[in-house]
Scaffold this motif. Structure first.
Motif, PDB file in Angstrom:
ATOM      1  N   ASN A   1     -75.495-106.878 -14.496  1.00 28.06           N
ATOM      2  CA  ASN A   1     -75.433-105.532 -15.043  1.00 28.06           C
ATOM      3  C   ASN A   1     -75.317-104.478 -13.939  1.00 28.06           C
TER       4      ASN A   1
ATOM      5  N   MET B   1     -72.235-101.981 -13.578  1.00 29.44           N
ATOM      6  CA  MET B   1     -72.480-100.547 -13.658  1.00 29.44           C
ATOM      7  C   MET B   1     -71.964 -99.821 -12.415  1.00 29.44           C
TER       8      MET B   1
ATOM      9  N   ASP C   1     -71.245 -94.347 -18.459  1.00 28.94           N
ATOM     10  CA  ASP C   1     -72.530 -94.959 -18.832  1.00 28.94           C
ATOM     11  C   ASP C   1     -72.408 -95.705 -20.157  1.00 28.94           C
ATOM     12  N   HIS C   2     -71.765 -95.053 -21.091  1.00 29.27           N
ATOM     13  CA  HIS C   2     -71.580 -95.668 -22.400  1.00 29.27           C
ATOM     14  C   HIS C   2     -70.815 -96.986 -22.270  1.00 29.27           C
TER      15      HIS C   2
ATOM     16  N   ALA D   1     -72.963 -99.680 -20.597  1.00 32.23           N
ATOM     17  CA  ALA D   1     -73.962-100.215 -21.536  1.00 32.23           C
ATOM     18  C   ALA D   1     -73.313-101.181 -22.524  1.00 32.23           C
ATOM     19  N   GLU D   2     -72.122-100.844 -22.986  1.00 31.44           N
ATOM     20  CA  GLU D   2     -71.415-101.729 -23.918  1.00 31.44           C
ATOM     21  C   GLU D   2     -71.077-103.070 -23.278  1.00 31.44           C
ATOM     22  N   LEU D   3     -70.783-103.024 -21.985  1.00 26.86           N
ATOM     23  CA  LEU D   3     -70.382-104.262 -21.302  1.00 26.86           C
ATOM     24  C   LEU D   3     -71.570-105.026 -20.725  1.00 26.86           C
ATOM     25  N   PHE D   4     -72.740-104.418 -20.763  1.00 25.45           N
ATOM     26  CA  PHE D   4     -73.942-105.099 -20.262  1.00 25.45           C
ATOM     27  C   PHE D   4     -74.176-106.381 -21.053  1.00 25.45           C
TER      28      PHE D   4
END
Lengths: 595, 376
Positions: free
Chosen positions: B304, B308, B365-366, B369-372
């Motif tokens: 992650n 990020m 950021d969005h 987070a979706e790809l986390f």
């Protein structure tokens, strides 16, 4: 039978019932001090935390005066309005009641309604002024209240303190001297009143009863009169700290029966046990089917966990027969259950038990009471769910349940309490001063109005100095509407509510505002609307999110930001999508707390 | 090559928006420098090989007198082998960069300044509670360049209530005119427990408007790329090749040690955090103990973090690297997650790299987070 004393304790929450009970158990050497895990009678975690007894239990104490050994059966009672039927059955099993009043707080509404129940059953009342050790104790004023209420003599009131042990011997003596022994026919056919039951995962349902007439023996074939079911009494006995098996439990005594019953539903509080061999023809008076008062949808937060939820609900029902549920589905929340509860506290307890005992996180929808809809065709429909309300074109009228609410508060809060009740469509029917400073107010109110946040508000406006009790008085015609919530024109079924037309505008506006606060902004504009039928009565707009990017992402920012985004992602997994809008679970609950 | 970050927790004034760890009292500056030097020596084994970058941040490192800075550099050179071409940056505030100070800095191994300009408008600087004025912001850059410090970066802030788009364009133009090879521009973020957050909460200050912030971010990207800057990370722009070595290493997962209160370090596997408390930090080191807390990163955590940080850079996230460093499952799930973005113009995917489009940069950021990949 002469030496049996069956009694319960009537007290308001926090007036020290459990502590005093522990003292009695210690004094009669039923438990040693070491065993006296604080507040022994409340043995569910939840109960101890909330300081209230949710389910009643019973315990037998033995006490010798000279050569005579007395058997005391203390029957514990739940202290919340949601469980008033159970209280009435416990009271019906007793001949006496300890009325415990906090010397610093005086009599509360709950105490009064349970006291009336006790008086109805001709119980001998032993008034006790508890917490005498507190600096704020006002014994004389509170004694006045008690005398006013039950008409006892001043010297009959026993000053006590569960904390210091003061007054305990006096209470024991009063139980011996003043509580009458049970009366019953030892030779008559068996009649035993079930006043409670518990679930034991090894032994099934254990029913607690008082033998009113006759006797119950191990190995008897017994019949529960109201359910009509027959069982074999595998084990009977009396209730000590643990269950103590006996061959027979005789007239007037309190005991338990284990008969391999698997579901709590089969054991109904208030039912009568008799024997198959020599049955009693009559059931003991006063049996009622417990009816749920409040309904709400319960959905798993994770839609995959529906089966686990079903399992958990079934297990809950094994030891809590008062919860009912049936499957329902919602476009917003997926598959779940429409559940009926005894009241709001019961609903909260179920929710917490699901989380603690079954590790299930659930979404609970806006609760409502049970309405009766009359269609133009003349049909009568029970409406436990907003979606069950017939289309306005087919609807002739709706009836809603009313309650009689008793509120006792300090004189200075009468104004705010009245405005609150009137705002909740209440009509005052009586106002009386218990003392110069304490007022009892009686209202007729729609029950639907107390479902939301009435009790919390009452506590707030009275700074905690108001107690509240109610009972249902029947149904009345009412101008009810279904208020729907729409997000970008898509209805969110789980947010619909049934509400009186006069409150709909205000309520709709508040929900819109609350949703605007709780729904995270998304990359497009979100229109939030409240409507009655096709008519939009309130609207808010949530503007589009233009930017979602951290400015600084250096050394220390990295793991902090990662955790934040991970949390966001996990939260998102739990969101529900309606149309293109993502709704966090908090939004479904928040409508319960609007101001 | 590994890096060293040193946190100097002192400032002249508290900027209203700042939530970094600092104190405005220099009372224990000597003890602090002592502790920092001790921590440097205690961590000497943490870096094998040459040190490729040193970064003095804060706080305001330029607030320290020459002797103190000298001691810190002595400690570094005594304990580590610093590469000849290492990037050595010091954060400086304009008011500190006096001719005298520049002379002193010249005597140190420092070869890059990061100057906290923030704005070239006085009213903005007052609003931010900065210690310098608009005049100093401009002259200090020229003075530094004249003193031979060519490798400069300056910080700007946008998205605050009094910054009109016109003023913002003005600030950008001034920064371009100063001919610095590197510019960092940050959207104002309201951090909890800052004077700004309090003022907004008590309604003494209008909240930050994300529409304005988005607009000014777009203005910024356009203006700087037009004159040849590369937008190589969300908040960083550089003339080709003039990327900040130290900061870029954060985003590439290179090891670094953190020295000083609140400083963080990373050894490729775990993160180390010092307490954000000067007294505690000094006491611990006086007792010959490292005050750090270790945070072990799981494979998911590291994935992650890689995602990020890499996504924020112009080099993007490398799908091949996901496969080799994290395994096929991570690659599969990433490819699966990428499908959510098919109908949006946020991502550019080519040659096994995922990069943010101009629009995507607004939602980094969005997207991250979706790809986390998170475990429940």
């Amino acid at each position: 039978m002469k030496h049996i004393r069956n009694f319960c304790i009537i007290a308001h929450i926090d007036h020290g019932k459990s502590t005093l009970a522990d003292r009695l158990l210690e004094y009669t050497a039923t438990i040693s001090q070491r065993e006296a895990q604080a507040q022994l009678l409340d043995n569910m975690d939840l109960e101890r935390e909330r300081g209230i007894t949710i389910k009643s239990h019973a315990i037998q104490m033995n006490y010798k005066v000279g050569d005579i050994e007395y058997n005391f059966n203390l029957i514990d009672t739940p202290g919340h309005v949601d469980f008033s039927y159970e209280v009435s059955r416990s009271i019906a099993a007793c001949e006496g009641a300890l009325l415990i009043v906090d010397a610093s707080q005086g009599i509360q509404a709950q105490t009064i309604s349970n006291l009336y129940l006790a008086l109805e059953h001709d119980l001998e009342i032993i008034p006790i002024l508890n917490k005498m050790d507190l600096p704020g104790a006002m014994p004389e004023e509170v004694k006045d209240q008690i005398i006013d209420l039950i008409g006892c003599k001043r010297e009959e009131i026993i000053p006590a303190s569960g904390k210091t042990g003061m007054g305990i011997p006096d209470i024991i003596q009063a139980i011996v001297d003043r509580v009458p022994a049970p009366v019953g026919e030892p030779d008559a056919p068996l009649q035993a009143l079930i006043f409670d039951s518990v679930f034991n995962s090894f032994r099934g349902i254990i029913a607690y009863y008082k033998v009113v007439n006759g006797e119950i023996k191990k190995g008897d074939k017994v019949k529960f009169i109201n359910t009509g079911k027959e069982y074999l009494a595998d084990e009977v006995g009396i209730l000590k700290l643990d269950m103590a098996p006996r061959n027979v439990v005789k007239t007037g005594d309190v005991g338990y029966i284990i008969s391999g019953i698997k579901e709590a539903r089969e054991v109904k509080v208030g039912d009568t046990i008799t024997t198959v061999a020599r049955p009693s023809l009559d059931a003991i008076q006063g049996f009622e089917e417990v009816k749920p008062m409040v309904f709400a949808g319960i959905y798993p937060v994770d839609t995959d966990e529906f089966e686990e939820l079903r399992e958990a609900m079934h297990k809950l029902q094994l030891n809590d027969a008062s919860i009912v549920f049936e499957p329902e589905s919602s476009a917003a929340l997926g598959f779940g259950f429409r559940c009926g509860f005894l009241g709001m506290l019961h609903m909260e307890i179920i929710q917490e038990r699901l989380e603690r005992e079954f590790d299930m996180t659930v979404i609970t929808t806006v609760p409502n009471v049970s309405y009766i809809a009359h269609t133009t065709k003349g049909d009568e429909i029970i409406v436990n769910n907003p979606s069950d309300l017939p289309d306005p074109s087919k609807l002739d009228s709706v009836e809603e349940p009313y309650i009689k609410a008793n509120i006792i508060t300090k004189a200075e809060f009468v104004g705010p309490v009245m405005s609150l009740c009137i705002q909740k469509r209440g009509i005052i029917v009586n106002q009386s001063y218990l003392t110069s400073d304490r007022v009892e107010l009686v209202f007729e109110m729609p029950m639907g109005e107390i479902v939301f946040d009435f009790y919390d508000k009452l506590k707030t406006i009275s700074k905690g100095y108001a107690s509240f009790d109610y009972h249902q008085t029947g149904y009345r015609k009412s101008d009810l509407v279904r208020l729907d919530m729409l997000l970008n024109d898509e209805p969110v079924d789980a947010l619909s509510s049934l509400i009186h037309r006069s409150n709909a505008y205000d309520f709709g506006k508040k929900i819109c505002e609350k949703l605007r606060e709780l729904i995270p902004r998304q990359q497009f504009e979100i229109k939030i609307q409240a409507s009655i039928g096709a008519k939009v009565i309130a609207r808010e707009t949530l503007s589009a999110l233009r930017k979602d990017v951290t400015a600084k992402c250096y050394g220390g920012d990295i793991s902090r930001k990662r955790k934040l985004l991970e949390k966001q992602k996990k939260g998102k997994k739990r969101m529900r999508q309606v149309g293109n809008v993502e709704i966090p679970q908090t939004a479904f609950m928040a409508v319960l707390k609007l101001d | 090559m590994s890096g060293i970050y040193i946190h100097i927790p002192f400032c002249k004034k508290a900027c209203h928006y700042c939530d970094f760890h600092f104190s405005t009292s220099l009372q224990y500056a000597d003890e602090m420098v002592e502790a920092i030097c001790k921590e440097i020596s205690m961590k000497r084994d943490r870096i094998a090989g040459n040190v490729g970058s040193i970064y003095l941040g804060g706080g305001t490192p330029s607030i320290l007198p020459q002797a103190a800075l000298q001691r810190i550099f002595d400690a570094i050179t005594h304990n580590f082998s610093v590469a000849g071409d290492a990037e050595i940056t010091i954060e400086a505030n304009p008011d500190d960069l006096t001719p005298q100070k520049l002379k002193e800095l010249k005597a140190l191994p420092v070869n890059r300044f990061s100057v906290g300009v923030q704005s070239f408008f006085n009213e903005d600087l007052i609003w931010m509670n900065r210690a310098h004025n608009a005049q100093e912001a401009e002259t200090c850059i020229k003075r530094s360049q004249d003193a031979g410090f060519e490798n400069l970066t300056l910080d700007l802030i946008y998205g605050y209530p009094m910054l009109t788009d016109e003023k913002w364009l003005n600030n950008i133009a001034k920064a371009i005119d100063l001919k610095v090879p590197h510019i960092s521009a940050y959207a104002l973020t309201v951090e909890p427990r800052t004077a700004l957050a309090h003022a907004i909460k008590t309604k003494k200050q209008t909240p930050v408007n994300d529409s304005q912030s988005a607009e000014q971010f777009i203005i910024l990207m356009k203006a700087l790329t037009e004159v040849g800057f590369e937008h190589y990370e969300i908040s960083n722009f550089a003339s080709p090749g003039c990327y900040a070595v130290h900061n870029t290493n954060y985003w590439k997962g290179v090891n670094y040690i953190g020295i000083g209160p609140s400083a963080h370090g990373f050894d490729g596997q775990n993160r180390y955090m010092n307490p954000a408390n000067n007294t505690l930090y000094i006491e611990k080191l006086a007792g010959n103990k490292l005050p750090e807390i270790v945070e072990e990163l799981s494979l998911n955590d590291r994935f992650n973090e890689y995602l990020m940080t890499s996504l924020r850079t112009m080099w993007g996230t490398d799908l091949q690297k996901i496969k080799t460093a994290f395994g096929n499952d991570f690659l599969e799930e990433t490819l699966h997650n990428l499908r959510n973005f098919q109908d949006k113009d946020w991502l550019l995917i080519d040659e096994n790299k995922i990069r943010l489009s101009q629009n995507g940069k607004l939602f980094a950021d969005h997207i991250a987070a979706e790809l986390f990949i998170v475990n429940d």
